[in-house]
Design a protein around this motif. Structure first.
Motif, PDB file in Angstrom:
ATOM      1  N   TYR A 402      20.307   7.057 -75.578  1.00  0.00           N
ATOM      2  CA  TYR A 402      20.352   7.930 -74.498  1.00  0.00           C
ATOM      3  C   TYR A 402      19.444   6.819 -73.725  1.00  0.00           C
ATOM      4  O   TYR A 402      19.786   6.961 -72.284  1.00  0.00           O
ATOM      5  CB  TYR A 402      20.578   8.585 -73.860  1.00  0.00           C
ATOM      6  N   ASP A 430      30.570  23.605 -73.629  1.00  0.00           N
ATOM      7  CA  ASP A 430      30.954  22.169 -73.137  1.00  0.00           C
ATOM      8  C   ASP A 430      31.380  22.026 -71.608  1.00  0.00           C
ATOM      9  O   ASP A 430      30.833  21.178 -71.355  1.00  0.00           O
ATOM     10  CB  ASP A 430      30.720  21.152 -74.496  1.00  0.00           C
ATOM     11  N   ARG A 434      29.605  20.394 -68.517  1.00  0.00           N
ATOM     12  CA  ARG A 434      30.097  18.716 -67.501  1.00  0.00           C
ATOM     13  C   ARG A 434      30.621  19.391 -66.697  1.00  0.00           C
ATOM     14  O   ARG A 434      30.538  18.164 -65.751  1.00  0.00           O
ATOM     15  CB  ARG A 434      31.129  18.427 -68.410  1.00  0.00           C
ATOM     16  N   SER A 502      23.457  19.111 -75.381  1.00  0.00           N
ATOM     17  CA  SER A 502      24.959  19.138 -75.170  1.00  0.00           C
ATOM     18  C   SER A 502      24.521  19.306 -73.733  1.00  0.00           C
ATOM     19  O   SER A 502      25.787  18.632 -72.615  1.00  0.00           O
ATOM     20  CB  SER A 502      25.092  20.797 -75.120  1.00  0.00           C
ATOM     21  N   LYS A 505      23.651  15.812 -72.471  1.00  0.00           N
ATOM     22  CA  LYS A 505      25.060  14.183 -72.960  1.00  0.00           C
ATOM     23  C   LYS A 505      25.936  14.689 -71.322  1.00  0.00           C
ATOM     24  O   LYS A 505      26.463  13.966 -70.782  1.00  0.00           O
ATOM     25  CB  LYS A 505      25.330  15.086 -73.817  1.00  0.00           C
ATOM     26  N   ASP A 509      27.482  12.159 -68.402  1.00  0.00           N
ATOM     27  CA  ASP A 509      29.346  12.033 -68.628  1.00  0.00           C
ATOM     28  C   ASP A 509      29.535  13.722 -68.309  1.00  0.00           C
ATOM     29  O   ASP A 509      29.964  14.313 -68.704  1.00  0.00           O
ATOM     30  CB  ASP A 509      29.104  12.317 -70.213  1.00  0.00           C
TER      31      ASP A 509
END
Length: 550
Positions: A402, A430, A434, A502, A505, A509
């Motif tokens: 990444y 998750d 986000r 997680s 990420k 995103d």
């Protein structure tokens, strides 16, 4: 004394007996000349004085050269006298028949005169006769008793036959009962043998599946040669004291469909289960032996450096309570703050530490958030520095894919880790991660502060510690600290914990939303998002203040 048997014979028999004896004596005494056979002619039946009685003669053994001696009682005497040999017997010159006639006539004369007995003697003889008759009567009665009639014989036969049948039936029943008992005993023994064998087999397999020593986490380097079968592998593992029974391993792996075991060196410990060992054998070993592990260190997601310092002292690979590692909390904290060690790590992992904050930037710990949460093995040669470096190496490994994405988004590793550390504590799944990350970006893009309570708790040294709901809700939002994200904009000076992949990420995103606020239910942890401050205040009152007061 007179022989009783001779007295019972008749005169004719007595005469014939004497005659035979005289003939035999005369024949023996004659040396060369035998008398004329005519002299031995027996008188005819007409010459005898009495008619011949049909009495069966008895054989009497007499001495060969002596005449029998007869004792007859005298007429006037009570006692018996011995028989004296007759002096009037003819001499040898007389004929044999004349001698015989003389003896017979003398016998007749003596027998015709009945002897005179005394009264006492007659009583004794009468008593003898009565006793003989009584004895004969008893013998006859005995004979009668021993000779039952036909009726009694038939009835006795019937009773005896019935008794025999009953005895036979009883014997048959006894035999049946005995046979039944024997069969029952055999069946019971068979059941016990089968049950015992099954019980032993079950326990044998059950025991073989369990780890050899659940408390021993000391690993050994085991070499599995190429082309080894499951049977051969089981024998190797049993010989190296890794498992209990190689045969159980063989059948267990076949039953569980473990196959394609690979060769190489494996670090295996006696506390491993058969499934764990089989899985490692399928993954493959190393070409060269690697030092076996002594234990494990577990670093959970969201841990701070102070929490990690406590974790490195605990051997999580052992089932023993309070199992310790050879590392101390003080050594760990000293090493992570050592400038020399930090400079060494920056040089070893330049991309990871490209944006590492300086010590005078107001950062609490430079390496906070750079130690990746995971489980780490340690060996006999492990040190505190090597353990910390393994954690930094893991973080570098996880972020390597990444680094380009981070650069494309005009972000730094330190900013990503700082935001991911907040997301880690604010969300539980998750999707929430986000959305929380998207909300943070919306606030920063709008010129707002992040407004996170977590950074203030970290500044106060309470993050990761057990705090009450009221303490979490009534934090000091005016705290003078670079970690006060109510007064300071941006991502903050650095991470406040070690985020998971997680959360990283989610930061790279985020969800596209129009939320500016969120709050978590203090009892369930569920996150509620809001677009306006009014909605946010209502959610805070409902999911925080009301539940704290209740």
């Amino acid at each position: 004394m007179v022989d009783k048997e001779t007295t019972e014979f008749s005169r004719g028999s007595f005469k014939e007996k004497i005659l035979r004896q005289l003939e035999e004596n005369a024949a023996k005494q004659a040396e060369t000349k035998f008398p004329d056979p005519e002299d031995f002619e027996r008188p005819s039946r007409s010459d005898s004085e009495e008619p011949e009685r049909k009495i069966e003669p008895r054989k009497v053994d007499l001495e060969p050269f002596k005449l029998p001696v007869f004792d007859f009682p005298a007429a006037d005497e009570n006692e018996e006298e011995p028989f004296v040999e007759n002096e009037n017997l003819p001499e040898e010159g007389d004929s044999l028949r004349q001698n015989l006639d003389g003896v017979v006539s003398e016998e007749i004369q003596n027998q015709d005169i009945p002897p005179q007995f005394s009264r006492s003697e007659s009583k004794v003889q009468d008593e003898k006769v009565e006793q003989e008759q009584f004895s004969e009567k008893k013998e006859s009665e005995k004979m009668v008793k021993h000779q039952p009639s036909r009726r009694t014989n038939s009835s006795s036969k019937k009773t005896s036959s019935s008794k025999k049948n009953k005895n036979k039936n009883k014997n048959k029943k006894k035999k049946k009962v005995t046979a039944g008992k024997i069969i029952a005993v055999i069946v019971v023994l068979l059941v016990l043998v089968v049950g015992g064998t099954g019980w032993y087999g079950y326990n044998f397999v059950k025991s073989g599946i369990q780890p050899l020593d659940s408390k021993n986490a000391t690993a050994k380097s085991i070499n599995i040669p190429a082309g080894s079968s499951s049977k051969q592998i089981g024998e190797i593992l049993q010989r190296q004291s890794i498992i209990k029974n190689g045969m159980v391993f063989q059948y267990y792996t076949k039953f569980k469909n473990y196959s394609e075991f690979k060769s190489g060196y494996y670090n295996l410990a006696p506390n491993m289960s058969l499934s764990t060992i089989a899985s490692k054998l399928e993954e493959g070993g190393t070409e060269k032996p690697v030092a076996p592990t002594l234990g494990k260190i577990l670093v959970p997601e969201g841990y701070t450096l102070t929490q990690i310092a406590k974790a490195v002292t605990v051997n999580s690979g052992s089932n023993e309570k309070n199992a310790k590692t050879p590392f101390s909390e003080a050594d760990f904290m000293k090493t992570v703050q050592d400038p020399t060690f930090i400079a060494k790590m920056v040089k070893a992992y330049p991309k990871l530490f490209a944006s590492l904050p300086t010590k005078d930037s107001g950062i609490k710990y430079q390496l906070e958030g750079y130690l990746f949460p995971a489980t780490y093995d340690y060996t006999k040669s492990s040190t505190v520095e090597s353990v910390i470096e393994n954690m930094i190496q893991a973080a570098n490994t996880q972020l390597t894919p990444y680094y380009d994405t981070i650069a494309q988004k005009n972000l730094t590793v330190n900013e990503v880790l700082s935001l991911a550390a907040l997301v880690e504590k604010e969300a539980n799944n998750d999707d929430d991660r986000r959305n929380v990350a998207g909300t943070f970006y919306n606030r920063m893009n709008a010129g707002m502060t992040l407004g996170s309570n977590l950074s203030i708790l970290y500044a106060e040294g309470k993050l990761g510690e057990k705090t009450s709901l009221s303490e979490d809700a009534n934090i000091d939002t005016n705290l003078d600290s670079p970690y006060n994200l109510y007064t300071n904009t941006g991502f903050g000076p650095g991470p406040v914990d070690s985020p998971s992949l997680s959360s990283i990420k989610a930061v790279l995103d985020p969800a596209q939303n129009d939320y500016f606020y969120f709050v978590a239910d203090v009892t369930t942890g569920k996150v509620y998002f809001a677009k306006t401050l009014a909605e946010q205040n209502a959610n805070v009152q409902k999911y925080v203040n009301d539940k704290i007061s209740s």
